[in-house]
Design an enzyme around this catalytic site. Structure first.
Site, mmCIF file in Angstrom:
data_model
loop_
_atom_site.group_PDB
_atom_site.id
_atom_site.type_symbol
_atom_site.label_atom_id
_atom_site.label_comp_id
_atom_site.label_asym_id
_atom_site.label_seq_id
_atom_site.Cartn_x
_atom_site.Cartn_y
_atom_site.Cartn_z
ATOM 1 N N GLU A 210 0.773 -1.364 0.041
ATOM 2 C CA GLU A 210 0.095 0.111 0.174
ATOM 3 C C GLU A 210 0.936 1.252 0.036
ATOM 4 O O GLU A 210 1.387 1.769 1.155
ATOM 5 C CB GLU A 210 -0.938 -0.114 1.364
ATOM 6 C CG GLU A 210 -1.938 -1.133 1.233
ATOM 7 C CD GLU A 210 -2.937 -0.923 0.510
ATOM 8 O OE1 GLU A 210 -3.380 0.213 -0.037
ATOM 9 O OE2 GLU A 210 -3.734 -1.840 0.327
ATOM 10 N N CYS A 244 -2.379 9.444 2.591
ATOM 11 C CA CYS A 244 -1.883 8.801 1.359
ATOM 12 C C CYS A 244 -2.815 9.192 0.309
ATOM 13 O O CYS A 244 -2.388 9.226 -1.070
ATOM 14 C CB CYS A 244 -1.879 7.487 1.487
ATOM 15 S SG CYS A 244 -3.469 6.647 1.977
HETATM 16 P P1 NAD Z 1 8.181 4.730 4.927
HETATM 17 O O1 NAD Z 1 8.104 4.064 3.665
HETATM 18 O O2 NAD Z 1 9.371 5.544 5.343
HETATM 19 O O3 NAD Z 1 8.004 3.962 6.327
HETATM 20 C C1 NAD Z 1 7.017 2.853 6.455
HETATM 21 C C2 NAD Z 1 7.483 1.654 7.210
HETATM 22 O O4 NAD Z 1 8.563 1.186 6.698
HETATM 23 C C3 NAD Z 1 7.927 2.468 8.492
HETATM 24 O O5 NAD Z 1 7.378 1.278 9.593
HETATM 25 C C4 NAD Z 1 9.275 2.242 8.625
HETATM 26 O O6 NAD Z 1 10.039 2.070 9.699
HETATM 27 C C5 NAD Z 1 9.592 1.021 7.836
HETATM 28 N N1 NAD Z 1 10.766 1.406 6.787
HETATM 29 C C6 NAD Z 1 11.324 2.495 6.501
HETATM 30 N N2 NAD Z 1 12.536 2.353 5.663
HETATM 31 C C7 NAD Z 1 12.693 1.108 5.687
HETATM 32 C C8 NAD Z 1 13.745 0.333 5.024
HETATM 33 N N3 NAD Z 1 14.477 0.635 4.371
HETATM 34 N N4 NAD Z 1 13.458 -1.093 5.044
HETATM 35 C C9 NAD Z 1 12.473 -1.699 5.784
HETATM 36 N N5 NAD Z 1 11.514 -1.041 6.456
HETATM 37 C C10 NAD Z 1 11.657 0.391 6.249
HETATM 38 O O7 NAD Z 1 6.649 5.505 4.827
HETATM 39 P P2 NAD Z 1 5.972 6.469 5.787
HETATM 40 O O8 NAD Z 1 7.078 7.739 5.733
HETATM 41 O O9 NAD Z 1 5.903 5.837 7.106
HETATM 42 O O10 NAD Z 1 4.845 6.793 5.177
HETATM 43 C C11 NAD Z 1 4.370 7.848 4.249
HETATM 44 C C12 NAD Z 1 4.443 7.143 2.760
HETATM 45 O O11 NAD Z 1 3.503 6.163 2.922
HETATM 46 C C13 NAD Z 1 3.674 7.951 1.924
HETATM 47 O O12 NAD Z 1 4.345 7.659 0.676
HETATM 48 C C14 NAD Z 1 2.214 7.589 1.784
HETATM 49 O O13 NAD Z 1 1.628 7.903 0.432
HETATM 50 C C15 NAD Z 1 2.363 6.152 2.123
HETATM 51 N N6 NAD Z 1 1.188 5.478 2.555
HETATM 52 C C16 NAD Z 1 0.445 4.761 1.828
HETATM 53 C C17 NAD Z 1 -0.883 4.462 2.386
HETATM 54 C C18 NAD Z 1 -1.764 3.617 1.512
HETATM 55 O O14 NAD Z 1 -2.752 2.994 2.404
HETATM 56 N N7 NAD Z 1 -1.542 3.318 0.269
HETATM 57 C C19 NAD Z 1 -1.130 4.749 3.620
HETATM 58 C C20 NAD Z 1 -0.512 5.636 4.457
HETATM 59 C C21 NAD Z 1 0.743 6.091 3.893
#
Ligand code: NAD
Length: 433
Positions: A210, A244
């Site tokens: 997602e 998002c």
């Molecule tokens: P992110 O990708 O930075 O982090 C998400 C999760 O992944 C966190 O738990 C983080 O600790 C983990 N993570 C971060 N880097 C990682 C890595 N290198 N390896 C493994 N895990 C890692 O995202 P965010 O900043 O928390 O959220 C914002 C993004 O999420 C935006 O792009 C937004 O559009 C998207 N989002 C999508 C939805 C959806 O339902 N499609 C919902 C909410 C947010």
């Protein structure tokens, strides 16, 4: 780096005991989860306030009620969803019968983001439970109060071999991703989605991703501009734009652009007053995100808002005019309270610019004209969306929610959550008679 081999092994063993396959056990777990949420509502609201300055009304609606109604919907329908489904059998297989068994995958890893840190962690968890899986949940480290509360609620009330919250940063995710889970459900950014997909490929673990992207709102010249502005501003500035499916930018028919901007300003003032107080308006999640967003304020010129205060991680609801596609604000998902307004002369132009870019998670069209609606719906690929509204498609149990291409793969919500965490096992049964 920690090692989660033992936890993964314990969950596998518990899954093999068959306990989670019992539908009544799943319903009991969902009911217990619901009771825990209700009895800890104030703690959840406090955590969201501490992490994001989320106003109570917004937190109740978008984090707590949404989750509770999803849990109710799953519990109500679980017996029917999980029953074997008879199917037709081709005449070439005369005498045989066919059916599909709904089988939980096993142990699911759920990695959650920070923007709706409660809802986006617990909704997939409820789906995993409903489908009969064990689960490990890794909340975001950027919202530590909510992460800690989730760990307390789950880890104090369920055995770790069934449900476990593991708190931590990137290293924790990386260590968890080394283990062989049976399903991975990831919500977050597109770049991290690729890292998760690569890790999943090592074990051939199925994934739901997602992700995000730049979701456009197209406003055509026949739109009711008062309503369009109110609905766009509502969807954009909720959670300070950190949603998002928030409209990332507006594409408006040139003739009505100035009128729309005026109406957007009115809509912002109506919701937040002349001076956005700050207390009823969420802050940006971190200094890093503040700096990223602050740089976007250099693009075009602010015709509403534009003020910010780093000490409070505060950015006003801002509308940018005179933005070009080359400006930094148009390169990546904004994910903050900054709304660029770009114009088009004919609809094909709008369709072309969207088509040239990665497929968005959401798209919104404001027009009552059915030809225009069909043109947009049938010529553009995007995860899902709404006509004459924003965001509301993601609050329906009846609409699977997910992205396509760069905005993700797979879907959840309602029955789609059950399906996501379920393997459909197809059986053709013959007899010796
Ligand atoms: P992110 O990708 O930075 O982090 C998400 C999760 O992944 C966190 O738990 C983080 O600790 C983990 N993570 C971060 N880097 C990682 C890595 N290198 N390896 C493994 N895990 C890692 O995202 P965010 O900043 O928390 O959220 C914002 C993004 O999420 C935006 O792009 C937004 O559009 C998207 N989002 C999508 C939805 C959806 O339902 N499609 C919902 C909410 C947010």
């Amino acid at each position: 780096m920690e090692n989660y081999q033992e936890l993964a092994a314990k969950q596998k063993s518990f899954f093999r005991s068959g306990k989670t396959k019992d539908v009544q056990f799943r319903i009991q777990t969902l009911t217990k989860l619901k009771e825990l949420i209700i009895s800890n509502e104030q703690e959840i609201l406090d955590a969201l306030k501490a992490d994001l300055n989320k106003p109570e009304v917004e937190a109740k609606r978008a984090e707590i009620s949404l989750v509770l109604s999803e849990i109710d919907f799953m519990a109500e329908n679980l017996i029917s969803w999980s029953a074997p489904k008879k199917t037709d059998t081709p005449t070439t297989h005369e005498g045989a019968e066919s059916f599909i068994l709904s089988e939980p995958y096993g142990s699911a890893l759920i990695i959650a983001p920070w923007n709706y840190p409660f809802q986006l962690a617990v909704n997939p968890l409820a789906g995993a439970i409903a489908a009969g899986n064990c689960a490990v949940l890794k909340p975001s480290e950027l919202t530590p109060r909510t992460s800690g509360l989730l760990a307390k609620l789950i880890n104090d009330n369920f055995p770790e071999e069934y449900l476990r919250v593991v708190e931590g940063e990137v290293e924790t995710s990386t260590a968890l991703l080394k283990e062989k889970f049976d399903y991975i459900f990831f919500t977050g950014s597109t770049p991290v989605g690729k890292i998760v997909a690569k890790a999943a490929a090592e074990h051939l673990t199925p994934v739901t991703l997602e992700l995000g992207g730049k979701s456009p709102a197209i406003v055509h010249d026949d739109a009711d501009l008062d309503q369009a502005a109110a609905r766009i501003a509502g969807g954009k500035f909720m959670n300070a734009g950190q949603t998002c499916v928030a409209p990332d930018y507006i594409l408006v028919k040139r003739e009505v652009k100035n009128q729309l901007i005026a109406k957007l300003k009115e809509a912002i003032t109506k919701t937040y007053g002349e001076n956005v107080a700050g207390d009823e308006y969420p802050h940006v999640v971190s200094e890093r995100h503040f700096d990223r967003l602050h740089a976007f304020l250099e693009s075009g010129n602010a015709v509403a808002g534009g003020k910010s205060d780093k000490s409070r991680l505060f950015i006003e609801p801002t509308i940018l005019d005179n933005v070009s596609w080359d400006d930094p604000v148009m390169q990546d998902e904004i994910f903050g309270p900054i709304l660029p307004v770009l114009e088009y002369d004919d609809l094909q132009q709008a369709i072309d610019v969207i088509t040239e870019r990665p497929k968005p998670l959401a798209l919104y069209l404001f027009s009552e004209n059915e030809n225009i609606q069909n043109e947009v719906l049938h010529n553009l690929s995007f995860g899902g969306g709404a006509i004459n509204d924003t965001i509301s498609h993601m609050t329906s149990h009846y609409l699977p929610f997910g992205g396509v291409g760069d905005s993700g793969m797979g879907a959840y919500h309602g029955k789609a959550s059950f399906d996501t965490f379920t393997h459909s096992k197809s059986i053709l049964k013959r007899s010796f008679k």
